[in-house]
Design an enzyme around this catalytic site. Structure first.
Site, PDB file in Angstrom:
ATOM      1  N   SER A 140      -5.412 -20.113 102.000  1.00  0.00           N
ATOM      2  CA  SER A 140      -5.016 -20.954 100.911  1.00  0.00           C
ATOM      3  C   SER A 140      -4.942 -22.369 101.480  1.00  0.00           C
ATOM      4  O   SER A 140      -4.668 -22.185 102.583  1.00  0.00           O
ATOM      5  CB  SER A 140      -4.043 -20.644 100.011  1.00  0.00           C
ATOM      6  OG  SER A 140      -3.518 -21.685  99.222  1.00  0.00           O
ATOM      7  N   TYR A 153       5.132 -18.556  98.924  1.00  0.00           N
ATOM      8  CA  TYR A 153       3.934 -18.321  99.204  1.00  0.00           C
ATOM      9  C   TYR A 153       3.126 -19.122 100.368  1.00  0.00           C
ATOM     10  O   TYR A 153       2.450 -18.506 100.980  1.00  0.00           O
ATOM     11  CB  TYR A 153       3.251 -18.982  97.890  1.00  0.00           C
ATOM     12  CG  TYR A 153       1.789 -19.110  97.686  1.00  0.00           C
ATOM     13  CD1 TYR A 153       1.017 -17.748  97.922  1.00  0.00           C
ATOM     14  CD2 TYR A 153       1.120 -19.876  97.633  1.00  0.00           C
ATOM     15  CE1 TYR A 153      -0.262 -17.726  97.792  1.00  0.00           C
ATOM     16  CE2 TYR A 153      -0.485 -20.039  97.479  1.00  0.00           C
ATOM     17  CZ  TYR A 153      -0.935 -18.816  97.455  1.00  0.00           C
ATOM     18  OH  TYR A 153      -2.395 -18.772  97.490  1.00  0.00           O
TER      19      TYR A 153
END
Ligand code: 8X3
Length: 255
Positions: A140, A153
C-alpha cells in the site's frame, strides 16, 4: 492460451474472494495460468474458481497449518507454481496510538505481515523449482507513508514491505522475480473492513473523487507477470490521479 499437464503454470493468489485478489485471479487466468484462489470465504472462491477454471483452496493465511495445506493442494495440481500474489491483508480502525485497539493491531500484523511470511515461506521452494518464479506482494502507499490514526496499518504495511524487499537480496541468483505493488485508494471492501461494516463511513473515503478499481491494479499485476524472466519490476506505486498522498486528495465536492 491454456496449457495443461506439466507445462501448466500455476499462480497462487491470496485474498482472492474479492477486490484486488479476485480481479487478479481473473486477469492471470485469462493469461493462461491455472489460478489457485485462496481465501477464507469458501463460497466466493468456489464460484470464482469455477468461472475461471482454477482451484479454490480455503485458507486463512494467519494459520500455518492452513498454509501448509495450501502448499499440499498445489502439489496435487499438475504443473509448477510460478506466481504467488500475496494480496491478503487489510486495515482495521483509525485510532491514535494513544487509543490503540490491540485486537486491531494484532489482526493487522497477523494478516499483512505474518500472513505474507507464512505463504511466501511455504511456496518459495516451489517458486524456485519452477525455474521462473514471481512473487508479487500487494502492500500500500501506507508502506511508504504514515498518517495520524494509521499507525497500526502503516506499521504493518511498512513491515510487510520490508519482508518482501529483503527477499530481493536473499534470493539473488535464484530464478525468482519480486514485485511490490503499493496502491493508494482502490474502491474495494478495504474501507468497509477498516470501518467494521459502516457503509457510510467507507463510502466517504472515496467521495468526490474517482478511486482506482481492483481491475486497474490487477491489470498491472498481469503486465508484471507477463514480462520475460530477466525483467524485474521492483516496486510500483499506483494512485488515482486525484490522490497526492494518503492524506491529500482532490475532491469535486467535500466530504
Ligand atoms: C490503502 C491506501 O490511500 O486508501 O492501502 O489509505 S489508502
Amino acid at each position: 492460451m491454456t496449457t495443461s499437464g506439466h507445462d501448466q503454470r500455476i499462480a497462487v493468489v491470496t485474498g482472492a474472494s474479492s477486490g484486488i485478489g479476485e480481479a487478479t485471479a481473473r486477469v492471470l487466468a485469462a493469461q493462461g495460468f491455472h489460478v489457485v484462489a485462496a481465501a477464507r470465504r469458501a463460497d466466493r472462491i468456489a464460484a470464482l474458481a469455477d468461472e475461471i477454471g482454477g482451484t479454490a483452496v480455503v485458507t486463512d493465511v494467519t494459520d500455518p497449518d492452513a498454509v501448509a495445506a495450501l502448499a499440499e493442494a498445489c502439489d496435487r495440481i499438475p504443473g509448477s507454481v510460478s506466481v504467488l500474489v500475496n494480496n491478503a491483508g487489510g486495515a482495521k480502525g483509525l485510532a491514535s496510538v494513544e487509543q490503540a485497539d490491540l485486537e486491531h493491531w494484532r489482526w493487522m500484523w497477523e494478516t499483512n505481515v505474518l500472513g505474507t511470511l507464512h505463504v511466501t515461506r511455504a511456496l518459495l521452494p516451489k517458486l524456485v523449482a519452477s525455474g521462473d518464479g514471481l512473487v508479487v506482494t500487494v502492500t500500500s502507499i501506507a508502506a511508504l507513508e504514515i498518517y495520524d490514526g494509521g499507525a497500526g496499518y502503516t506499521s504493518a504495511k511498512h513491515a510487510q514491505s520490508a519482508l518482501h524487499r529483503t527477499l530481493r537480496g536473499e534470493l539473488l541468483g535464484k530464478p525468482v522475480r519480486l514485485t511490490e505493488i503499493a496502491p493508494g485508494m482502490v474502491d474495494t471492501e478495504f474501507s468497509l473492513v477498516r470501518f467494521d461494516g459502516d457503509r457510510e463511513r467507507a463510502d466517504g473515503v472515496y467521495h468526490g473523487l474517482t478511486p482506482l478499481t481492483a481491475t486497474d491494479i490487477a491489470e498491472v499485476i498481469g503486465f508484471v507477470a507477463s514480462r520475460p524472466p530477466h525483467v524485474d519490476l521492483d516496486q510500483i506505486v499506483i494512485r488515482p490521479r486525484d490522490q497526492a498522498s494518503a492524506t491529500r486528495a482532490h475532491r469535486v465536492e467535500p466530504r
